[in-house]
Write a protein that holds these residues in place. Structure first.
Motif, PDB file in Angstrom:
ATOM      1  N   ALA A 170       0.817  -1.209   0.000  1.00 42.82           N
ATOM      2  CA  ALA A 170       0.000   0.000   0.000  1.00 42.82           C
ATOM      3  C   ALA A 170       0.851   1.259   0.000  1.00 42.82           C
ATOM      4  O   ALA A 170       0.554   2.220  -0.726  1.00 42.82           O
ATOM      5  CB  ALA A 170      -0.937  -0.007   1.204  1.00 42.82           C
ATOM      6  N   TRP A 215      -6.325   0.043   1.178  1.00 39.02           N
ATOM      7  CA  TRP A 215      -5.873   1.311   0.577  1.00 39.02           C
ATOM      8  C   TRP A 215      -6.686   1.653  -0.655  1.00 39.02           C
ATOM      9  O   TRP A 215      -7.037   2.818  -0.877  1.00 39.02           O
ATOM     10  CB  TRP A 215      -4.391   1.188   0.227  1.00 39.02           C
ATOM     11  CG  TRP A 215      -3.895   2.214  -0.748  1.00 39.02           C
ATOM     12  CD1 TRP A 215      -3.455   3.475  -0.467  1.00 39.02           C
ATOM     13  CD2 TRP A 215      -3.788   2.056  -2.178  1.00 39.02           C
ATOM     14  NE1 TRP A 215      -3.079   4.123  -1.628  1.00 39.02           N
ATOM     15  CE2 TRP A 215      -3.274   3.279  -2.689  1.00 39.02           C
ATOM     16  CE3 TRP A 215      -4.058   1.016  -3.061  1.00 39.02           C
ATOM     17  CZ2 TRP A 215      -3.047   3.479  -4.046  1.00 39.02           C
ATOM     18  CZ3 TRP A 215      -3.831   1.211  -4.411  1.00 39.02           C
ATOM     19  CH2 TRP A 215      -3.333   2.427  -4.895  1.00 39.02           C
ATOM     20  N   GLU A 244       0.855   3.964  -3.120  1.00 39.85           N
ATOM     21  CA  GLU A 244       0.472   5.367  -2.940  1.00 39.85           C
ATOM     22  C   GLU A 244       1.476   6.293  -3.629  1.00 39.85           C
ATOM     23  O   GLU A 244       1.093   7.307  -4.216  1.00 39.85           O
ATOM     24  CB  GLU A 244       0.375   5.690  -1.449  1.00 39.85           C
ATOM     25  CG  GLU A 244       0.051   7.146  -1.137  1.00 39.85           C
ATOM     26  CD  GLU A 244      -1.271   7.615  -1.735  1.00 39.85           C
ATOM     27  OE1 GLU A 244      -1.430   8.842  -1.892  1.00 39.85           O
ATOM     28  OE2 GLU A 244      -2.140   6.779  -2.053  1.00 39.85           O
ATOM     29  N   GLU A 256      -3.473  -4.682   3.523  1.00 38.45           N
ATOM     30  CA  GLU A 256      -3.297  -3.220   3.520  1.00 38.45           C
ATOM     31  C   GLU A 256      -3.555  -2.643   2.141  1.00 38.45           C
ATOM     32  O   GLU A 256      -4.124  -1.559   2.005  1.00 38.45           O
ATOM     33  CB  GLU A 256      -1.884  -2.864   3.996  1.00 38.45           C
ATOM     34  CG  GLU A 256      -1.662  -3.036   5.488  1.00 38.45           C
ATOM     35  CD  GLU A 256      -0.310  -2.471   5.908  1.00 38.45           C
ATOM     36  OE1 GLU A 256      -0.039  -1.287   5.663  1.00 38.45           O
ATOM     37  OE2 GLU A 256       0.484  -3.244   6.484  1.00 38.45           O
TER      38      GLU A 256
END
Length: 385
Positions: free
Chosen positions: A292, A324, A296, A320
């Motif tokens: 994640a 996300w 990002e 995760e």
């Protein structure tokens, strides 16, 4: 200079500022027109203004991947430089015939590998390859996000036909972009490392028969004992002394042994990220590192809105990532803990659930839940309806 031409196929969007159409001149010559968006209006120009249009003469045959419309449309370009009504509406089509609008946001589609795209190895099923091609053909970004090493992930990327996409490897510790012109076939954008000394000493002191592997970036693994075939992706080199495992900073350490999961909290207290994969396996990466966190960074680099993120995975190391993403899709065989953080659940790996989820995306809907009662598919934001 140029007689009126008709649009025999297209337009297809090549990029947010560029469309392609197949044109036929009255003289009988067939050409490709690449038209660029200028400001907020679509402009067409004849060859005297090459800044806006590029005409390339074809041979006698059409390109194999393009097909002509059943009924050629109205003039798309003439000496008066008037774009067709079809182009003025801002519609586009890609090579798969999927309609959408120029300027529609592109999704970031993150795909786990093991248990999602493949059961093992690097050979992706044909149906999944086709589904990935449709997603890419629709203009979306496909990002592999895996616990595998970068070298192993690149082999899967090759199987999928990916050439310039992003890859998140080593559970988020390595982020790279494929580049055919690069010496190693990729450009490295981030490699997060840590010193494995405290992790290796803790694991060897607490567990008997423990196997410890430290990723040796670009070369494989340094191990204190041999791992069974298939457990580690890449070449293994067994060290003579335990301290050789931390001779250089590493991107990831794996701990394998009976009751290894009991070390999760002690490892986290050392200031590292520790993620279990069953009772006998732990992935250890630098603090704050996960699929994640790396995705990002890729999302920000690609300028994709947060609402236009999709992730598909099956493992605890995917939890995760699924949380996300705006649209997290768990594989049907995933642990209940993973399904709990997902937006929907697709079929199992044996049912090629990833392919089904990707087909739903290109159809403009969230993947249809397969194991969550009471949920229904919803249109994706910005998708054509």
């Amino acid at each position: 200079m140029f007689d009126a031409v008709s649009a025999d196929a297209g337009p297809w969007r090549l990029s947010p500022r560029c469309t392609l159409s197949i044109l036929t001149f009255r003289a009988g010559k067939t050409m490709i027109a690449v038209q660029l968006l200028h400001g907020h209006s679509l402009r067409t120009r004849c060859h005297r203004m090459p800044r806006y249009i590029l005409l390339i003469r074809l041979n006698d045959a059409w390109p194999s991947q393009l097909s002509a419309r059943e009924q050629p449309g109205a003039p798309i370009c003439s000496s008066s430089e008037r774009p067709s009504a079809d182009l003025r509406t801002g519609l586009r089509r890609n090579t798969h015939g999927l309609p959408s609008r120029i300027g529609a946001p592109r999704y970031l589609v993150a795909l786990d590998i093991d248990g999602t795209l493949v059961s093992s190895g690097v050979d992706v099923p044909p149906a999944t390859i086709e589904a990935v091609e449709r997603v890419r053909g629709s203009g979306h970004h496909v990002v592999l996000a895996t616990g595998r090493t970068l070298t192993s992930a690149m082999a899967v990327a090759k199987s999928l036909g990916l050439t310039d996409e992003w890859i998140v490897a080593s559970n988020g510790a390595v982020t790279a972009r494929l580049e055919n012109t690069a010496l190693d076939g990729y450009s490295l954008h981030e490699r997060r490392t840590f010193h494995a000394r405290s992790v290796a000493l803790l694991a060897s002191a607490r567990l008997r028969e423990v196997r410890i592997g430290a990723e040796d970036f670009g070369r494989g693994w340094l191990v204190n004992k041999w791992f069974a075939h298939g457990l580690l992706n890449g070449h293994q080199r067994m060290v003579e002394r335990l301290e050789e495992l931390w001779a250089s900073p590493t991107t990831r350490v794996v701990v394998n042994g009976p009751s290894a999961v009991s070390l999760i909290e002690p490892l986290r207290r050392l200031g590292v990220s520790a993620t279990p994969e069953g009772a006998r396996w732990i992935n250890v990466t630098p603090h704050g590192t996960s699929k994640a966190s790396a995705l990002e960074l890729v999302r920000a680099r690609l300028a994709v809105p947060s609402d236009y993120t999709v992730a598909i995975g099956d493992g605890l190391n995917d939890a995760e990532m699924l949380a996300w993403a705006a649209h997290g899709v768990a594989m049907g065989q995933a642990d209940e803990q993973v399904k709990a953080v997902a937006t929907s659940v697709t079929g199992t790996i044996d049912e090629q659930g990833a392919a089904a989820a990707l087909r739903s995306l290109t159809a403009g809907h969230l993947p249809q839940p397969a194991a969550v009662a009471g949920r229904s598919s919803r249109p994706l934001p910005g998708a054509a309806t």
